[in-house]
Scaffold this motif. Structure first.
Motif, PDB file in Angstrom:
ATOM      1  N   VAL A  16     -11.348  -0.259  -0.490  1.00  0.00           N
ATOM      2  CA  VAL A  16     -10.576   0.470   0.444  1.00  0.00           C
ATOM      3  C   VAL A  16     -10.704  -0.313   1.805  1.00  0.00           C
ATOM      4  N   TYR A  17      -9.581  -0.428   2.399  1.00  0.00           N
ATOM      5  CA  TYR A  17      -9.512  -0.900   3.853  1.00  0.00           C
ATOM      6  C   TYR A  17      -9.440   0.340   4.578  1.00  0.00           C
ATOM      7  N   TYR A  18     -10.071   0.467   5.802  1.00  0.00           N
ATOM      8  CA  TYR A  18     -10.384   1.457   6.463  1.00  0.00           C
ATOM      9  C   TYR A  18     -10.313   1.198   7.761  1.00  0.00           C
ATOM     10  N   GLY A  19      -9.685   1.868   8.990  1.00  0.00           N
ATOM     11  CA  GLY A  19      -9.881   1.497  10.326  1.00  0.00           C
ATOM     12  C   GLY A  19      -8.978   2.266  11.217  1.00  0.00           C
ATOM     13  N   PRO A  20      -8.849   2.024  12.433  1.00  0.00           N
ATOM     14  CA  PRO A  20      -8.042   2.818  13.414  1.00  0.00           C
ATOM     15  C   PRO A  20      -6.646   2.540  13.124  1.00  0.00           C
ATOM     16  N   ALA A  21      -5.960   3.332  13.606  1.00  0.00           N
ATOM     17  CA  ALA A  21      -4.318   2.999  13.673  1.00  0.00           C
ATOM     18  C   ALA A  21      -4.093   1.766  14.298  1.00  0.00           C
ATOM     19  N   LEU A  22      -3.293   0.720  13.561  1.00  0.00           N
ATOM     20  CA  LEU A  22      -2.581  -0.472  13.913  1.00  0.00           C
ATOM     21  C   LEU A  22      -3.781  -1.377  14.353  1.00  0.00           C
ATOM     22  N   SER A  23      -4.945  -1.251  13.609  1.00  0.00           N
ATOM     23  CA  SER A  23      -5.936  -2.357  13.515  1.00  0.00           C
ATOM     24  C   SER A  23      -5.587  -3.485  12.682  1.00  0.00           C
ATOM     25  N   VAL A  76      -7.183  -2.438  -4.656  1.00  0.00           N
ATOM     26  CA  VAL A  76      -7.677  -2.553  -3.288  1.00  0.00           C
ATOM     27  C   VAL A  76      -6.320  -1.623  -2.506  1.00  0.00           C
ATOM     28  N   TYR A  77      -6.986  -0.477  -1.591  1.00  0.00           N
ATOM     29  CA  TYR A  77      -6.169   0.421  -0.760  1.00  0.00           C
ATOM     30  C   TYR A  77      -6.375   0.268   0.626  1.00  0.00           C
ATOM     31  N   THR A  78      -5.205   0.785   1.372  1.00  0.00           N
ATOM     32  CA  THR A  78      -5.382   0.878   2.572  1.00  0.00           C
ATOM     33  C   THR A  78      -5.308   2.436   2.909  1.00  0.00           C
TER      34      THR A  78
END
Length: 217
Positions: A16-23, A76-78
């Protein structure tokens, strides 16, 4: 967390690719899909949310067969970074076998990065995953932009955690494959401890990572 079918000799891993908006989570997966060898990747599927310019999730499957015959698929997901999509983030994190946290390198985004990482920790706890047991890598994206945090400051902040830190510009295409490779290697280490990948299945760490990140040429 791993989907494993002993009768079918099939294992499905979820990153999973995780993180703040628009990163740059979506850009990472789009670039990764472009950079990998065509025969080693599946179709990229995109679902747009109604009220958000980012995607709901990306799905990027790979297929690998170990010398023992074990078939391995990696998905692989976002996840969306906006606060209103927190329920979606929890759902996508369930059964995750590895996480790439995509941070925005701009100094102005430091607070958003910290809040998003805190959200990751809370959501992992909610879905029953211990962050200290989970293969996790950090990517500081958007290194092509001005007013970014210095590399020394980033490593000073994250060095004590032991998480790998990769600097990247997903828009320009560098640091993208390196991030995925680091995640694959950490995932292999976790799998090897639990399933003896090297001894039982004859699959080395290098072969696992190289097969997943194989590029054209």
């Amino acid at each position: 967390m791993i989907e494993y079918d002993s009768e079918e000799r099939r294992m499905v891993l979820k990153f999973v690719y995780y993180g703040p908006a628009l990163s740059g989570k979506t850009t990472n997966l789009l670039r990764l899909h472009d950079l990998l060898a065509k025969e080693g990747r599946g179709d990229l599927m995109v679902l747009d949310t109604k009220d958000d310019r980012t995607i709901f999730f990306d799905l990027l499957p790979f297929f690998l067969v170990a010398p023992s015959g074990l078939k391995i698929k990696v998905k692989v997901y976002t996840v969306p970074g906006q606060v209103q999509h927190d329920a979606t983030r929890k759902a996508v994190l369930q059964r995750a076998d590895g996480v790439a946290f995509i941070a925005d390198s701009r100094r102005s985004e430091a607070k958003n990065n910290a809040e998003s990482f805190g959200n990751l920790e809370r959501n992992l706890s909610i879905v029953g995953i211990a962050i200290d047991k989970l293969p996790l890598v950090l990517q500081y994206n958007k290194r092509d932009l001005p007013d970014i945090l210095p590399e020394e400051e980033i490593h000073r902040a994250w060095g004590p955690t032991g998480f790998p830190v990769i600097l990247s510009s997903a828009l320009e295409g560098w640091g993208v494959v390196e991030t995925f490779r680091a995640l694959a290697e950490r995932a292999y280490d976790a799998l090897d401890r639990r399933h003896d990948f090297g001894g039982t299945h004859g699959l080395t760490r290098g072969a696992f990572a190289e097969r997943l990140v194989r590029q054209p040429g």
